[in-house]
Design a protein around this motif. Structure first.
Motif, PDB file in Angstrom:
ATOM      1  N   LYS A 141       0.991  -1.073   0.037  1.00 56.19           N
ATOM      2  CA  LYS A 141      -0.151  -0.035  -0.116  1.00 56.19           C
ATOM      3  C   LYS A 141       0.790   1.277   0.175  1.00 56.19           C
ATOM      4  CE  LYS A 141      -3.800  -2.277   0.171  1.00 56.19           C
ATOM      5  NZ  LYS A 141      -4.808  -2.302  -0.936  1.00 56.19           N
ATOM      6  N   GLU A 182       0.427   5.511   0.284  1.00 55.60           N
ATOM      7  CA  GLU A 182      -0.248   6.844   0.587  1.00 55.60           C
ATOM      8  C   GLU A 182       0.737   7.938   1.099  1.00 55.60           C
ATOM      9  OE1 GLU A 182      -4.716   5.115   1.573  1.00 55.60           O
ATOM     10  OE2 GLU A 182      -3.363   5.330   3.343  1.00 55.60           O
ATOM     11  N   THR A 236      -3.366   5.210   6.566  1.00 53.54           N
ATOM     12  CA  THR A 236      -4.279   5.112   7.503  1.00 53.54           C
ATOM     13  C   THR A 236      -4.736   3.903   8.037  1.00 53.54           C
ATOM     14  OG1 THR A 236      -6.108   4.935   5.959  1.00 53.54           O
ATOM     15  CG2 THR A 236      -5.426   6.949   6.393  1.00 53.54           C
ATOM     16  N   THR A 237      -5.609   3.757   9.261  1.00 53.18           N
ATOM     17  CA  THR A 237      -5.852   2.545   9.589  1.00 53.18           C
ATOM     18  C   THR A 237      -6.805   1.708   8.608  1.00 53.18           C
ATOM     19  OG1 THR A 237      -5.781   3.192  12.030  1.00 53.18           O
ATOM     20  CG2 THR A 237      -7.104   1.247  11.711  1.00 53.18           C
ATOM     21  N   ARG A 238      -7.520   2.499   8.157  1.00 49.71           N
ATOM     22  CA  ARG A 238      -8.338   1.598   7.023  1.00 49.71           C
ATOM     23  C   ARG A 238      -7.856   0.830   6.015  1.00 49.71           C
ATOM     24  NH1 ARG A 238     -13.116   4.668   3.367  1.00 49.71           N
ATOM     25  NH2 ARG A 238     -13.697   2.865   2.408  1.00 49.71           N
ATOM     26  N   THR A 239      -6.803   1.553   5.338  1.00 46.99           N
ATOM     27  CA  THR A 239      -5.716   0.905   4.509  1.00 46.99           C
ATOM     28  C   THR A 239      -5.173  -0.299   5.186  1.00 46.99           C
ATOM     29  OG1 THR A 239      -5.267   3.217   3.383  1.00 46.99           O
ATOM     30  CG2 THR A 239      -3.742   1.600   3.027  1.00 46.99           C
ATOM     31  N   THR A 293      -5.917  -2.109   7.569  1.00 47.40           N
ATOM     32  CA  THR A 293      -7.250  -3.016   7.613  1.00 47.40           C
ATOM     33  C   THR A 293      -7.458  -3.659   6.193  1.00 47.40           C
ATOM     34  OG1 THR A 293      -8.023  -1.600   9.446  1.00 47.40           O
ATOM     35  CG2 THR A 293      -9.383  -3.232   8.543  1.00 47.40           C
ATOM     36  N   ASN A 294      -7.655  -3.079   5.350  1.00 51.64           N
ATOM     37  CA  ASN A 294      -8.031  -3.589   4.105  1.00 51.64           C
ATOM     38  C   ASN A 294      -7.078  -4.435   3.343  1.00 51.64           C
ATOM     39  OD1 ASN A 294     -10.422  -2.101   3.907  1.00 51.64           O
ATOM     40  ND2 ASN A 294      -9.631  -0.414   2.703  1.00 51.64           N
ATOM     41  N   ARG A 345      -4.845  -6.003   5.438  1.00 57.45           N
ATOM     42  CA  ARG A 345      -4.890  -7.244   6.213  1.00 57.45           C
ATOM     43  C   ARG A 345      -5.847  -8.383   5.990  1.00 57.45           C
ATOM     44  NH1 ARG A 345      -1.818 -10.493   7.865  1.00 57.45           N
ATOM     45  NH2 ARG A 345      -0.501  -8.570   8.610  1.00 57.45           N
ATOM     46  N   THR A 352       4.048  -1.111   3.427  1.00 53.20           N
ATOM     47  CA  THR A 352       3.344   0.138   3.242  1.00 53.20           C
ATOM     48  C   THR A 352       4.709   1.053   2.897  1.00 53.20           C
ATOM     49  OG1 THR A 352       3.956   0.741   5.516  1.00 53.20           O
ATOM     50  CG2 THR A 352       1.820  -0.269   5.103  1.00 53.20           C
ATOM     51  N   PHE A 405       0.467   2.164  12.899  1.00 53.18           N
ATOM     52  CA  PHE A 405      -0.574   1.268  12.242  1.00 53.18           C
ATOM     53  C   PHE A 405      -0.018  -0.071  12.213  1.00 53.18           C
ATOM     54  CE2 PHE A 405      -0.824   5.501  10.357  1.00 53.18           C
ATOM     55  CZ  PHE A 405      -1.891   6.026  10.827  1.00 53.18           C
ATOM     56  N   ASP A 432      -1.675  -3.849  13.570  1.00 52.10           N
ATOM     57  CA  ASP A 432      -2.066  -4.758  12.698  1.00 52.10           C
ATOM     58  C   ASP A 432      -1.273  -6.158  13.281  1.00 52.10           C
ATOM     59  OD1 ASP A 432      -2.922  -6.127  10.214  1.00 52.10           O
ATOM     60  OD2 ASP A 432      -0.561  -6.334   9.841  1.00 52.10           O
TER      61      ASP A 432
END
Length: 254
Positions: free
Chosen positions: A139, A141, A145-148, A150-151, A153, A207, A216, A220
């Protein structure tokens, strides 16, 4: 090679019995990092022998045009591609796995994101040990972010944590095309005959961001179980967006 040792510092920690590595651009070494990225980027989009063939038969401008037509122009795709490229280079330099198939060479259209696992690392069978796989999500960015995470994972956990059937077939086909028949056969045998056990698989969440990925990736890894060994690698270059822009501008000749 990306030659991470030439321009970055790395710190390693154990988190929940998994591995966390933080890779940070060394002060004053942005130009070196850019130079290395410019050197490796074309190879991920086009086989050198194909570019050389176009150059020999059609000339320098045609060879440059052939490469340019493979490079994305959208900033979001450029960012995602460079994150994936850095992940593959990191695997080659810092792990026992290799990534013999550079999948961006087979993209349907330069402005379309590719589907499936971002990368699959391979550790060939030897001395009775079956072939091992490194399932990778990358990823990129400016502000992770946490959302990224999480996706990412979620993607790693898909298919029971194993490499997807589509990804394995794709890699096996490409390996056969480039003359690596034995490795292709080993993948197909594991996929279609023997089956792949969790013990043959590791995960890498990679990342590439402008902000600090530490919290982050720690969160995870703390949420991961023990069935599949995990690694979280966070590459941080604070000037993330400009760094990417400069690299593609130089390769594109913009």
């Amino acid at each position: 090679m990306a030659s991470f040792d030439d321009w970055s510092d790395e710190a390693e920690a154990n988190v929940n019995r998994h591995i966390l590595r933080l890779v940070t651009l060394r002060d004053g070494h942005e130009a070196v990092a850019q130079e290395k990225a410019v050197e490796i980027l074309p190879d991920h989009y086009a086989a050198p022998e194909q570019v050389a063939h176009v150059f020999e038969h059609l000339g320098k401008e045609a060879a440059a045009g052939y490469l340019r037509q493979k490079l994305p122009t959208k900033p979001s795709l450029r960012s995602g591609d460079l994150g994936e490229i850095f992940a593959m280079e990191y695997i080659e330099e810092r792990t026992d796995f290799s990534v013999p198939v550079k999948r961006l060479r087979w993209r349907d259209h330069r402005e379309m994101a590719m589907r499936g696992d971002d990368a699959i690392g391979l550790l060939p069978q030897v001395d009775g040990r079956p072939i091992n796989f490194l399932k990778v999500e990358a990823k990129s960015e400016a502000a992770l972010t946490t959302r990224t995470v999480t996706n990412a994972r979620g993607a790693l956990d898909d298919d029971g944590g194993l490499p997807s059937q589509h990804a394995l077939a794709f890699i096996a086909d490409r390996l056969r095309e480039i003359g690596k028949e034995e490795l292709s056969d080993d993948i197909l045998k594991a996929q279609l005959v023997d089956g792949i056990a969790a013990a043959q698989v590791q995960h890498l969440l990679f990342t590439f961001s402008g902000n600090d990925p530490n919290n982050f990736l720690r969160a995870d890894l703390n949420g991961c179980g023990d069935a599949i060994p995990q690694s979280g690698v966070g590459l941080r270059i604070a000037d993330h967006q400009n760094f990417i822009r400069k690299i593609f501008e130089e390769v594109f000749g913009e």
